[in-house]
Write a protein that holds these residues in place. Sequence first.
Motif, short mmCIF file in Angstrom:
data_model
loop_
_atom_site.label_atom_id
_atom_site.label_comp_id
_atom_site.label_asym_id
_atom_site.label_seq_id
_atom_site.Cartn_x
_atom_site.Cartn_y
_atom_site.Cartn_z
N MET A 1 0.84 -1.18 0.00
CA MET A 1 0.00 0.00 0.00
C MET A 1 0.88 1.25 0.00
O MET A 1 1.90 1.30 0.67
N LYS A 2 0.47 2.25 -0.74
CA LYS A 2 1.18 3.53 -0.82
C LYS A 2 0.25 4.64 -0.31
O LYS A 2 -0.96 4.61 -0.54
N THR A 3 0.85 5.60 0.38
CA THR A 3 0.11 6.76 0.87
C THR A 3 0.69 8.01 0.25
O THR A 3 1.90 8.23 0.30
N LEU A 4 -0.18 8.82 -0.32
CA LEU A 4 0.23 10.05 -0.97
C LEU A 4 -0.41 11.24 -0.26
O LEU A 4 -1.62 11.28 -0.07
N SER A 101 10.92 2.32 -2.28
CA SER A 101 11.34 2.17 -0.88
C SER A 101 10.58 3.14 0.02
O SER A 101 10.46 2.91 1.23
N ALA A 102 10.04 4.22 -0.54
CA ALA A 102 9.21 5.16 0.22
C ALA A 102 7.76 4.69 0.14
O ALA A 102 7.17 4.70 -0.93
N SER A 103 7.22 4.26 1.26
CA SER A 103 5.82 3.80 1.24
C SER A 103 4.86 4.98 1.25
O SER A 103 3.68 4.82 0.94
N SER A 104 5.37 6.16 1.62
CA SER A 104 4.52 7.35 1.59
C SER A 104 5.32 8.53 1.06
O SER A 104 6.52 8.66 1.32
N LEU A 105 4.63 9.36 0.30
CA LEU A 105 5.22 10.55 -0.31
C LEU A 105 4.36 11.75 0.01
O LEU A 105 3.14 11.64 0.11
N MET A 106 5.02 12.91 0.11
CA MET A 106 4.29 14.18 0.13
C MET A 106 4.74 14.98 -1.08
O MET A 106 5.94 15.09 -1.34
N LEU A 107 3.78 15.49 -1.81
CA LEU A 107 4.04 16.37 -2.94
C LEU A 107 3.53 17.75 -2.57
O LEU A 107 2.34 17.92 -2.27
N ILE A 145 -4.28 10.39 0.14
CA ILE A 145 -4.84 9.41 -0.79
C ILE A 145 -4.10 8.09 -0.63
O ILE A 145 -2.86 8.05 -0.67
N LEU A 146 -4.85 7.01 -0.47
CA LEU A 146 -4.28 5.67 -0.28
C LEU A 146 -4.45 4.87 -1.57
O LEU A 146 -5.48 4.94 -2.23
N PHE A 147 -3.41 4.08 -1.87
CA PHE A 147 -3.41 3.24 -3.07
C PHE A 147 -3.08 1.81 -2.69
O PHE A 147 -2.15 1.57 -1.92
N ASP A 156 -2.66 5.11 -10.96
CA ASP A 156 -3.52 5.25 -12.14
C ASP A 156 -4.75 6.07 -11.79
O ASP A 156 -5.14 6.18 -10.62
N SER A 157 -5.38 6.61 -12.80
CA SER A 157 -6.60 7.40 -12.62
C SER A 157 -7.65 6.60 -11.86
O SER A 157 -7.91 5.45 -12.19
N GLY A 158 -8.23 7.25 -10.85
CA GLY A 158 -9.32 6.65 -10.10
C GLY A 158 -8.93 5.54 -9.16
O GLY A 158 -9.78 4.98 -8.48
N ALA A 159 -7.64 5.21 -9.05
CA ALA A 159 -7.20 4.09 -8.23
C ALA A 159 -7.07 4.43 -6.75
O ALA A 159 -6.96 3.54 -5.91
N GLY A 160 -7.07 5.71 -6.42
CA GLY A 160 -6.85 6.12 -5.04
C GLY A 160 -8.13 6.27 -4.23
O GLY A 160 -9.19 6.56 -4.77
N ARG A 161 -7.97 6.07 -2.93
CA ARG A 161 -9.07 6.29 -1.98
C ARG A 161 -8.73 7.51 -1.14
O ARG A 161 -7.70 7.53 -0.46
#
Length: 172
Positions: A1-4, A101-107, A145-147, A156-161
């Motif tokens: 799982m990835k967190t953005l 290697s980064a499970s979460s990112l901040m943009l 947003i979680l993926f 991908d488009s629409g893939a995040g919660r």
Amino acid sequence: MKTLYLMRHGKSAWDDPSLDDHDRPLAPRGRKAARLVGHELKDRGARIGLVLCSTARRAADTADRLLEVMDAPDIPVERERGLYLCGAGVLLERLRDAPDSASSLMLVAHNPDLHDLARDLTGSGDERHRAALAEKFPTGACAVILFEAARWADLDSGAGRLADFILPRKLS
């Protein structure tokens, strides 16, 4: 799982008309918003593995203040000119190139790019947050947003919660 974490820079100052847009600093309201969101993320136990940040002064100052409040001096920050008013597609491609290697990112970036990206990536989540996000992405706001993905390249488009949409005005 990835967190953005998509963070829009705080409100910028327009006091000096001679400054280039890229060089505008944060207004007092923007500095306050960055601190409020930083406290909120810290209180929620946010773990950020990497920050990708526009080189615009208001974005860099937002990231610095937020991370300072989170007491997170060891989080790597990559400041990139290419994230400044580049379009949602460029932001997405940059995210897809992030290290797994980064499970979460901040943009930390700008509108309308960030708003367009958030709407494109979010396919599900809390309806109140989604309605607020659909309406606008205010300065200083942070979308979480979680993926269900193992790799950033698979975004991908629409893939995040949409797990959360933190609005500074609701924190003050």
